[in-house]
Design an enzyme around this catalytic site. Structure first.
Site, PDB file in Angstrom:
ATOM      1  N   SER A  35       1.111  -0.837   0.023  1.00 15.48           N
ATOM      2  CA  SER A  35      -0.186  -0.415  -0.017  1.00 15.48           C
ATOM      3  C   SER A  35       0.539   1.132   0.048  1.00 15.48           C
ATOM      4  O   SER A  35       0.621   2.246  -0.709  1.00 15.48           O
ATOM      5  CB  SER A  35      -1.322  -0.340   1.140  1.00 15.48           C
ATOM      6  OG  SER A  35      -0.347   0.076   2.289  1.00 15.48           O
ATOM      7  N   THR A  36       2.259   1.326   1.059  1.00 12.52           N
ATOM      8  CA  THR A  36       2.698   2.111   0.456  1.00 12.52           C
ATOM      9  C   THR A  36       3.827   2.644   0.137  1.00 12.52           C
ATOM     10  O   THR A  36       3.886   3.908  -0.539  1.00 12.52           O
ATOM     11  CB  THR A  36       3.350   2.760   1.988  1.00 12.52           C
ATOM     12  OG1 THR A  36       3.148   2.440   3.536  1.00 12.52           O
ATOM     13  CG2 THR A  36       4.383   3.330   2.697  1.00 12.52           C
ATOM     14  N   ALA A  91       7.841  -1.259   4.596  1.00 11.21           N
ATOM     15  CA  ALA A  91       8.176  -2.577   5.174  1.00 11.21           C
ATOM     16  C   ALA A  91       6.894  -3.073   6.085  1.00 11.21           C
ATOM     17  O   ALA A  91       5.802  -2.222   6.298  1.00 11.21           O
ATOM     18  CB  ALA A  91       9.109  -2.107   6.417  1.00 11.21           C
ATOM     19  N   LYS A 102       9.931  -7.958   6.366  1.00 12.01           N
ATOM     20  CA  LYS A 102       8.566  -7.479   4.479  1.00 12.01           C
ATOM     21  C   LYS A 102       8.152  -9.073   4.227  1.00 12.01           C
ATOM     22  O   LYS A 102       8.424 -10.003   4.339  1.00 12.01           O
ATOM     23  CB  LYS A 102      10.230  -6.965   3.417  1.00 12.01           C
ATOM     24  CG  LYS A 102      10.016  -5.627   3.867  1.00 12.01           C
ATOM     25  CD  LYS A 102      11.263  -4.719   2.577  1.00 12.01           C
ATOM     26  CE  LYS A 102      10.445  -4.878   1.794  1.00 12.01           C
ATOM     27  NZ  LYS A 102       9.519  -4.389   1.519  1.00 12.01           N
ATOM     28  N   GLU A 111      10.940  -8.955  -3.493  1.00 14.41           N
ATOM     29  CA  GLU A 111      11.763  -7.520  -2.956  1.00 14.41           C
ATOM     30  C   GLU A 111      13.440  -7.597  -2.336  1.00 14.41           C
ATOM     31  O   GLU A 111      13.921  -6.730  -2.241  1.00 14.41           O
ATOM     32  CB  GLU A 111      11.014  -7.508  -1.740  1.00 14.41           C
ATOM     33  CG  GLU A 111       9.306  -7.116  -2.557  1.00 14.41           C
ATOM     34  CD  GLU A 111       8.073  -7.116  -1.408  1.00 14.41           C
ATOM     35  OE1 GLU A 111       7.854  -5.583  -1.345  1.00 14.41           O
ATOM     36  OE2 GLU A 111       9.013  -7.427  -0.569  1.00 14.41           O
TER      37      GLU A 111
END
Length: 262
Positions: A35-36, A91, A102, A111
């Site tokens: 989301s971030t 994170a 993560k 990632e």
């Protein structure tokens, strides 16, 4: 619109907006998942469109790739990029040494590959993700489907000798079926409560047959950008030992906030 955002979403947005300033023309940039990270991709898309920013993005998941293309970012593979100037990602937890958990979004393998192929990793997060000791957030471990129940049992047995409080592992589900990663694997979430020695645990997990990768990111993150719901931003650089404070004003931007589904 920003006026409709929750304080947590505002915090994620200002962290992403501040971190977007790290991206410069000509860079090859790893784009995180979650989301971030979705806020970041939206912010960078605006900079591409409105400011003429030119860079190449390497996504860490198919959904990040789709969003990046949607907002006008040039997407390339890691094989095409070979090496990256910068990766920006979120994170699930981070500690004072900028060690991370993560994988809550299921993309921990790509990632970690992308982050370790970068000159610098910047983590964007809200203040609620900072912890004194990692482990409250379940630790994701990506495992191959073949014999996953055996791997599951081996992990739980091994945890007995580790410096952790909890020792149970559960298979991540997507409805009534196991969650499948972009690489076709399963994820076991380890409910540890506290991880006393993250470095040791990461090494031990990755030595197990059947384990592909774990969600502990040790000595990978260089900078963390922490957002707050009132617009404040804190930037910590662990290499320089510096802490900077800033405040971002919310600007109503239809293109940025419309149809953000992540």
């Amino acid at each position: 619109m920003t006026g409709e955002l929750s304080p947590i979403d505002k915090a994620k947005f200002v962290a992403a907006k501040r971190a977007a300033d790290f991206v410069e023309d000509g860079m090859r940039v790893g784009l995180g998942t979650g989301s971030t990270a979705a806020w970041l991709v939206r912010c960078l898309g605006e900079m591409v469109r409105d400011e003429g920013l030119k860079f190449k993005g390497v996504p860490t998941s198919t959904r990040t790739a789709e969003l990046a293309r949607e907002v006008g970012i040039e997407v390339i593979s890691l094989d095409e990029a070979k090496w990256l100037d910068l990766t920006i990602d979120g994170a699930d937890e981070f500690d004072t040494d900028l060690n991370l958990i993560k994988g809550g979004g299921g993309a921990l393998l790509q990632e970690k590959i992308v982050a370790t192929a970068s000159d610098q990793m910047v983590v964007i997060t809200d203040a609620g993700k900072e912890v004194e000791t990692l482990g409250a957030f379940p630790l994701p471990v990506e495992v191959i489907p073949f014999g996953w129940q055996t791997t599951h049992a081996l992990i739980e047995e091994t945890l007995i000798s580790m410096d952790v409080l909890g020792r149970s592992a559960t298979l991540r589900m997507n409805g009534d079926r196991p969650y499948i990663t972009d690489e076709g694997n399963h994820i076991l979430d380890l409910h540890l409560q506290r991880i006393g020695n993250p470095r040791q645990l990461a090494l031990v997990m990755n030595q197990m047959p059947g384990v592909v990768e774990n969600g502990l990111f040790i000595d990978i993150c260089d900078t963390v950008v922490i957002g707050y719901g009132d617009g404040r931003v804190e930037v910590r650089d662990i290499n320089e030992g510096t802490v900077e404070h800033d405040r971002l004003d919310f600007v109503e931007t239809d293109n940025l906030f419309t149809d953000l589904t992540d």
